[in-house]
Design a protein around this motif. Structure first.
Motif, PDB file in Angstrom:
ATOM      1  N   GLY A  57      55.212  74.026  33.106  1.00 40.55           N
ATOM      2  CA  GLY A  57      54.792  72.750  32.541  1.00 40.55           C
ATOM      3  C   GLY A  57      55.901  72.054  31.775  1.00 40.55           C
ATOM      4  N   PHE A  58      56.547  72.774  30.894  1.00 39.30           N
ATOM      5  CA  PHE A  58      57.583  72.152  30.074  1.00 39.30           C
ATOM      6  C   PHE A  58      58.842  71.836  30.873  1.00 39.30           C
ATOM      7  N   TYR A  59      59.276  72.749  31.716  1.00 40.32           N
ATOM      8  CA  TYR A  59      60.450  72.471  32.543  1.00 40.32           C
ATOM      9  C   TYR A  59      60.147  71.409  33.592  1.00 40.32           C
ATOM     10  N   GLY A  60      58.914  71.369  34.084  1.00 38.70           N
ATOM     11  CA  GLY A  60      58.537  70.331  35.040  1.00 38.70           C
ATOM     12  C   GLY A  60      58.594  68.939  34.440  1.00 38.70           C
ATOM     13  N   ALA A  62      60.387  68.047  31.795  1.00 40.28           N
ATOM     14  CA  ALA A  62      61.804  67.761  31.529  1.00 40.28           C
ATOM     15  C   ALA A  62      62.536  67.406  32.820  1.00 40.28           C
ATOM     16  N   ALA A  63      62.213  68.077  33.916  1.00 39.59           N
ATOM     17  CA  ALA A  63      62.863  67.799  35.199  1.00 39.59           C
ATOM     18  C   ALA A  63      62.495  66.408  35.699  1.00 39.59           C
ATOM     19  N   LEU A  64      61.237  66.050  35.579  1.00 41.66           N
ATOM     20  CA  LEU A  64      60.820  64.702  36.011  1.00 41.66           C
ATOM     21  C   LEU A  64      61.475  63.626  35.160  1.00 41.66           C
ATOM     22  N   TRP A  65      61.545  63.867  33.867  1.00 42.01           N
ATOM     23  CA  TRP A  65      62.191  62.899  32.974  1.00 42.01           C
ATOM     24  C   TRP A  65      63.665  62.734  33.340  1.00 42.01           C
ATOM     25  N   ALA A  66      64.352  63.839  33.578  1.00 43.48           N
ATOM     26  CA  ALA A  66      65.771  63.778  33.944  1.00 43.48           C
ATOM     27  C   ALA A  66      65.953  63.099  35.293  1.00 43.48           C
ATOM     28  N   ALA A  67      65.064  63.358  36.233  1.00 42.17           N
ATOM     29  CA  ALA A  67      65.165  62.730  37.556  1.00 42.17           C
ATOM     30  C   ALA A  67      64.923  61.226  37.467  1.00 42.17           C
ATOM     31  N   LEU A  68      63.974  60.819  36.644  1.00 42.07           N
ATOM     32  CA  LEU A  68      63.698  59.388  36.482  1.00 42.07           C
ATOM     33  C   LEU A  68      64.844  58.660  35.794  1.00 42.07           C
ATOM     34  N   MET A  69      65.515  59.331  34.901  1.00 41.93           N
ATOM     35  CA  MET A  69      66.637  58.712  34.206  1.00 41.93           C
ATOM     36  C   MET A  69      67.871  58.626  35.106  1.00 41.93           C
ATOM     37  N   GLY A  70      67.972  59.519  36.097  1.00 51.41           N
ATOM     38  CA  GLY A  70      69.112  59.515  37.009  1.00 51.41           C
ATOM     39  C   GLY A  70      69.066  58.361  37.991  1.00 51.41           C
ATOM     40  N   ARG A  71      67.869  57.960  38.389  1.00 53.21           N
ATOM     41  CA  ARG A  71      67.632  56.815  39.276  1.00 53.21           C
ATOM     42  C   ARG A  71      68.233  56.950  40.665  1.00 53.21           C
ATOM     43  N   GLN A  75      70.077  62.919  43.810  1.00 54.85           N
ATOM     44  CA  GLN A  75      70.444  63.553  42.541  1.00 54.85           C
ATOM     45  C   GLN A  75      69.196  63.973  41.775  1.00 54.85           C
ATOM     46  N   GLY A  76      68.144  63.158  41.808  1.00 58.09           N
ATOM     47  CA  GLY A  76      66.893  63.503  41.121  1.00 58.09           C
ATOM     48  C   GLY A  76      66.238  64.733  41.721  1.00 58.09           C
ATOM     49  N   GLY A  77      66.273  64.852  43.049  1.00 51.03           N
ATOM     50  CA  GLY A  77      65.697  66.028  43.705  1.00 51.03           C
ATOM     51  C   GLY A  77      66.449  67.303  43.370  1.00 51.03           C
ATOM     52  N   ILE A  78      67.767  67.201  43.338  1.00 53.38           N
ATOM     53  CA  ILE A  78      68.583  68.365  42.973  1.00 53.38           C
ATOM     54  C   ILE A  78      68.320  68.746  41.519  1.00 53.38           C
TER      55      ILE A  78
END
Length: 141
Positions: A57-60, A62-71, A75-78
């Protein structure tokens, strides 16, 4: 070597390991065996499962937030994949260690464990992870 199949506890007749998650509120008037874990392997499994759920839950998030910020889609999938892989590895290691310690401590004291205890330890591990991620927490503590 730890013998996970035997315990010093007397297991009630007809006891079956409760299905995961079995978070029933234990009542003070009755002793219901489906609220408790008797075997070390069950304590370890329940702790591992709750830890993996909490970390996912927590890493998911954080991962979605980082992927959304990468645009960027690739890169977001990786980023999501790396976050989930690292989180899964940390959850397995942390959950296994804490679960084994809990199982051994409860067994050594001949205690039975409520099904809530592994859940609480999963939450404690996440709070510790979040708290340790702040650089100021080491200075305050």
């Amino acid at each position: 070597m730890v013998n996970w199949s035997t315990d010093s506890l007397t297991v009630p007749a007809g006891y079956e390991t409760p299905p995961f998650p079995s978070l029933r509120w234990p009542t003070s008037n009755t002793f219901e065996t489906y609220n408790y874990l008797y075997y070390k392997s069950d304590v370890w499994k329940f702790t591992l499962y709750w830890t993996m759920i909490m970390y996912a839950g927590f890493y998911g998030v954080a991962a979605l937030w980082a992927a959304l910020m990468g645009r960027k889609l690739v890169q977001g999938g990786i980023t999501v994949g790396v976050y989930l892989a690292v989180g899964g590895a940390m959850a397995f290691l942390s959950g296994s260690i804490v679960g084994a310690i809990l199982a051994l401590v409860y067994s050594a004291g001949s205690f039975i464990m409520s099904t809530w205890i592994p859940f609480v330890w999963g939450v404690v591990q996440i709070f510790t992870l979040v708290m340790s991620s702040y650089s100021m927490s080491s200075i305050v503590l």
